[in-house]
Scaffold this motif. Structure first.
Motif: not given
Length: 467
Positions: A403-416
């Motif tokens: 929504n307009d208020n929440i911040v969303l994030a994802g962990l980014r491991p090495d993807s190779q």
């Protein structure tokens, strides 16, 4: 004089805050690397329970196991959130071969795609027509497709450094291939596995018939990358060869399952909720260690590491183990639905669903101001080689919270190496490195700690650490 005293006070406060943050991050990383639980939990989840296909007995055993582990941590709340989920079963192992002439066959490795129907009794055998994307079918038309098996041979784009971008570029072939081919009278669809390396493991994954009537649905399977290369080469030499396969999968009625939730209630702002999570279900070919056992146990360990490090969160920290991400996203949708109905104020959500490999950083769906705020913490993460703080995709299960208020994030491991294992029989515990998994859990905890301490308000705060 008063201005000078005020300035000195601000400088000292900033220094003390930075020192405290540095010390707390060190505690978090030290605890994870020397006293972590994520690897132990994953061992049990993978080796004692195994693949956790939505609606299966193993999935329900995993629900009870993770709930019990939450209860041992001394959290403020632990509960199960009911959610109805689809139940698709694979049945007897699939079988396939290429026939170049009567009696002359070459066996190949396939697996049914999740949600597919079975082949007729006795299987399907027909000539093939090879295309790169399902969009090529329109140009060929019914005359060239009817009565044949469509072979969609679209490799992941190898020159894209972000392997998730490569995956996204051709996942629609797997998802929509059968639906589109059926419109032109195809008997079945075979799709090249979504894997950047050449091997013998077919990779399953979700597919959809859309609103296609049951009577018009056709079976769909994935073929390993080695065998896709072989099949393509053989078609080039012999347009009249035939392909045979049989599969016995079935879609059953929906069943009840659960999201598993554990919470540390905030000491100052309990109504501001921060979520960390991964999905508890997996496909059935392996044991789901990378997808997404790793994200589950890392999320569980975030709560434990905060407690072990002596950090009492100001805001409510909630770990959510979502059910049914792989073939329906029912758990993520249900969690967001309930949160909205209760009027809960979610300010931040972090998802780990990219494997248990070495963490590189995080991607954020947020305003530019919030991204700048997070980037101001980079020096805190530098000792741990975490450097990636960029705008980008967060995660499927937390997406419904947007929504307009929440911040969303994802962990980014090495993807190779991730797509070597994704949705395949080699997504197993032996392919997860203990230290890499624990570094990921620590990195997630460190970010949650900072978000909890400083919030998501982007109004300038002079006590925040600056790069």
């Amino acid at each position: 004089m008063k201005q000078l005293i005020l300035l000195l006070s601000i400088v000292i406060t900033c220094q003390l805050s930075a020192q405290t943050d540095t010390e707390n991050l060190k505690k978090i990383y030290d605890n994870s690397l020397t006293n972590g639980m994520s690897y132990q939990w994953l061992d049990h989840l993978s080796n004692q329970i195994g693949g956790r296909l939505s609606g299966s007995l193993n999935a329900e055993i995993a629900v009870q196991y993770t709930k019990e582990q939450f209860e041992t941590l001394g959290l403020d709340k632990v509960w199960l959130q009911p959610v109805m989920v689809p139940r698709w079963i694979r049945g007897a192992p699939e079988f396939a071969y290429i026939e170049t002439s009567p009696g002359k066959t070459t066996s190949v490795n396939i697996c049914a795609l999740g949600g597919s129907i079975a082949t007729p009794t006795g299987g399907v055998k027909a000539n093939l027509i090879e295309v790169e994307t399902y969009k090529d079918l329109e140009a060929l038309g019914e005359t060239k497709i009817k009565g044949k098996i469509v072979f969609i041979n679209r490799p992941m784009q190898a020159n894209l450094i972000n392997t998730f971008e490569a995956y996204g570029g051709c996942s629609s072939e797997r998802y929509n291939g059968a639906k589109e081919a059926a419109k032109y009278g195809a008997l079945a669809v075979i799709v090249r596995s979504l894997n950047l390396r050449l091997d013998d493991y077919p990779h399953t994954g979700s597919m959809s018939y859309g609103d296609l009537p049951n009577s018009q649905r056709i079976p769909s399977a994935a073929i390993s990358t080695n065998d896709a290369e072989l099949l393509s080469g053989m078609i080039a030499l012999n347009k009249d060869l035939k392909f045979y396969f049989s599969q016995n999968c079935k879609q059953l009625a929906d069943v009840q399952s659960y999201n598993v939730i554990g919470e540390i209630t905030g000491s100052e702002f309990p109504n501001e909720v921060i979520v960390v999570g991964g999905h508890l279900d997996s496909w059935d070919l392996g044991d789901g260690s990378h997808d997404d056992g790793a994200g589950v146990v890392q999320s569980m360990d975030v709560l434990r590491l905060l407690k072990e490090s002596g950090i009492r969160p100001k805001r409510t920290i909630r770990a959510v183990l979502f059910m049914n991400e792989e073939n329906g996203l029912r758990g993520g949708k249900k969690y967001a639905e309930v949160a909205k109905k209760k009027g809960e104020n979610h300010i931040f959500a972090l998802e780990s669903d990219s494997g248990g490999f070495t963490p590189r950083g995080f991607s954020f769906q947020s305003s530019e101001a919030m991204l700048a705020k997070v980037q101001s913490w980079r020096s805190l993460f530098k000792p741990y080689l975490i450097h990636y703080f960029e705008a980008g995709y967060s995660g499927a299960d937390i997406g419904p919270l947007k929504n307009d208020n929440i911040v969303l994030a994802g962990l980014r491991p090495d993807s190779q190496r991730y797509f070597d294992h994704h949705h395949a029989a080699n997504d197993t515990f032996e392919h997860v490195n203990k230290r890499e998994l624990e570094l990921g859990a620590a990195s997630m905890t460190a970010l949650i700690y900072l978000i909890d301490k400083y919030g998501t308000d982007t109004i300038t705060n002079d006590t925040e650490l600056k790069d």
